[in-house]
Design an enzyme around this catalytic site. Sequence first.
Site, mmCIF file in Angstrom:
data_model
loop_
_atom_site.group_PDB
_atom_site.id
_atom_site.type_symbol
_atom_site.label_atom_id
_atom_site.label_comp_id
_atom_site.label_asym_id
_atom_site.label_seq_id
_atom_site.Cartn_x
_atom_site.Cartn_y
_atom_site.Cartn_z
ATOM 1 N N LYS A 36 54.488 12.387 60.330
ATOM 2 C CA LYS A 36 55.739 11.752 60.764
ATOM 3 C C LYS A 36 55.597 11.019 62.097
ATOM 4 O O LYS A 36 56.209 9.965 62.286
ATOM 5 C CB LYS A 36 56.861 12.781 60.851
ATOM 6 C CG LYS A 36 56.704 13.840 61.929
ATOM 7 C CD LYS A 36 57.831 14.838 61.894
ATOM 8 C CE LYS A 36 57.648 15.958 62.916
ATOM 9 N NZ LYS A 36 57.681 15.503 64.292
ATOM 10 N N THR A 37 54.790 11.566 63.020
ATOM 11 C CA THR A 37 54.636 10.894 64.321
ATOM 12 C C THR A 37 53.979 9.533 64.146
ATOM 13 O O THR A 37 54.348 8.563 64.817
ATOM 14 C CB THR A 37 53.813 11.776 65.291
ATOM 15 O OG1 THR A 37 54.431 13.064 65.383
ATOM 16 C CG2 THR A 37 53.767 11.159 66.675
ATOM 17 N N ASP A 222 63.381 11.938 66.269
ATOM 18 C CA ASP A 222 62.408 12.875 65.705
ATOM 19 C C ASP A 222 63.043 14.265 65.608
ATOM 20 O O ASP A 222 63.980 14.588 66.340
ATOM 21 C CB ASP A 222 61.180 12.919 66.617
ATOM 22 C CG ASP A 222 60.024 13.680 65.997
ATOM 23 O OD1 ASP A 222 60.037 13.879 64.767
ATOM 24 O OD2 ASP A 222 59.113 14.073 66.744
#
Length: 692
Positions: A36-37, A222
């Site tokens: 995801k990052t 996030d």
Amino acid sequence: MTEIRDRLAKLNPRQQEAVRAIDGPCLVLAGAGSGKTSVITTKIAYLVQECGMKARNIAAVTFTNKAAREMKERVGKMLKGREGHGLIVSTFHTLGLTIIRSELKTLGYKPGFSLFDTDDAKVLIKELMHKEADTDAEQINAVQSQISTWKNDLILPGAALSYAEDEDAQYAAVIYEAYNRHLKAYNAVDFDDLILLPVVVFRDHPEALARWQRRIHYMLVDEYQDTNISQYLLVKMLMQDRQTFTVVGDDDQSIYAWRGARPENLVTLGEDFPRLNLIKLEQNYRSTGIILRAANTLIANNPHVYEKTLWSQMDDGDPIRIIMNRNEEAEAERVAGEILTRRIKESAEWRDFAVLYRGNFQARLLELKLQHYQIPYKLSGGTSFFGRNEIKDAMAYLRLLINPADDNAFLRIVNVPRREVGPGTLEKLANYATGREVSLYAACSEIGLREQLSERALDRLGRFTHTLDRVRREMDAGQSISAIRELFREVDYEGWLYQNASAPKIAERRMANVWILIDQLEKSISGNPQEVEEVEGGEDMVGDTETGDVAAAISRLVLRDILEQQAEEDDSDRVQLLTLHASKGLEFPHVYVMGLEEDLLPHRNSIEMETVEEERRLAYVGITRARRTLVLTLARQRKTYGEMMDCVPSRFLDELPPEDLEWEGRADKPQDQEKKVARGRDAIAGLRSLLG
């Protein structure tokens, strides 16, 4: 352009889809280890380089300083020079602080407002509660927690009473009103205010909201499953017109309900933004097939709005081992021995191993066993040197000596040691200082204050400021360190520690920490190169080799966050010991999860409150930290409140796929004698190797 396209080409199809989805609201449901990052950072570069958006119109927010720093570093490698100018990459609370600073006048605060940390807030609440009745630490913590919950839920002091369901909550509502009034009088905000106040100013002042909507055109969030009500509303308000945002989250990793997180915000998002584009990241780049199968099977027992299944191109790997031990001491012994043996057999590093547990108390026996085997380890979650109360007190004295206008430092130590300066006196002092537009310290010397305070209160404040004024004069005369040492003796700070410590040894250790700090300050001023010193608590404090006067040296010490970041990013070769909560976001080749028993994991409180689903998510987080091997341990008996109690295996063990498990020590499955002998030989070989 070519560079961003090359980066996109390295992503899998779902990740590419998530990066390119820019025309409306987007929810990226990102499973553990799904990259995801990379999606968030690549998307920021894509918005700037491919879509022509100015970096200053983009904001990316997350929950921890470490995650924000990692994001900044990755984006910094993609956006060169002026290309990334003005980009906001921060935590939610840092963004909130920026908004508050830009809207000070609207909110009714003066420049240079103070930020109360948890300890500062607790001291104020304690003072207000003592004014009402005798209280203990548990009651203070309960009131502080209730106030924090109300702030996270956007319930202001005036409305709190209507939400109070019992006498304790009603009392907390009264304290809440007084607490907020005092904060305002001190020109201070607390940690929860950093989100609450921006939401309030945006709600009540449309022109302030419009200013920030013009500033932020695209937002990325996030760990969205960890947002509380205030954080959700902050994102919603900023994005309600453009609806150009991407939130990344995983409902299966929502483990912070106890501090206000609401995984249902993922559902609310779809209701508030009907055009929401849902993209699932299910390919895992971290763990073996067997580990992922166990994680999927376990979490399938929780209800889901959005279904997802993690998968990997890696092979199945080793079975998951479940080791049942006689008692908690045998459990700790077995884990330590396992780590030693595996390290020798596989030529692994100590840092490749992590031991996870539900509560910090489980680490005590394990630490003793690791020390016995001379295995180096790092215990996460302990208090850093600069996070200790005695060091915060000492730093507040030092800060006030070099900057009498530091209101936060003044408030921390005006009553430490106790000078009988109550919250009522401080509130009057703060209101007077606000009206005169001077600091609290300066206000103490003004003649006009006599009209506000009694002679006794004036005398107490006067003695405090006169002491510091005299020390400052001695410092100006070149006797800085001796004057500072004498200050702590004169105010009898050591006596204060002995009065408030649970044992004399603890007070002695805390006073030693203060002298270590002053020694460090002296070395910093002298400019003598120093070796790294080991300080009590396991943190390192680096000797500063710069020359300079005491003010500059104290200013360098005030930057304690830098030291805490160094500690946080410690990459030394040690076994990692940490709670399941603290393990989120990390990964290790070899993971041991201890205490798979009813009342421990799941915790007794969750069973009684029927919140086992969150405990299952916690177990899921623990399982998905493992890359290559996973070992789950439990004990047949465990000491509770001094009495040895029989333990029941955790229900979560029954929810794992039995064909992928290898049990040891279970009565209905006698252990293979050959395996037992082999394990003993390995342990002996490991010890011999360790001893050289």
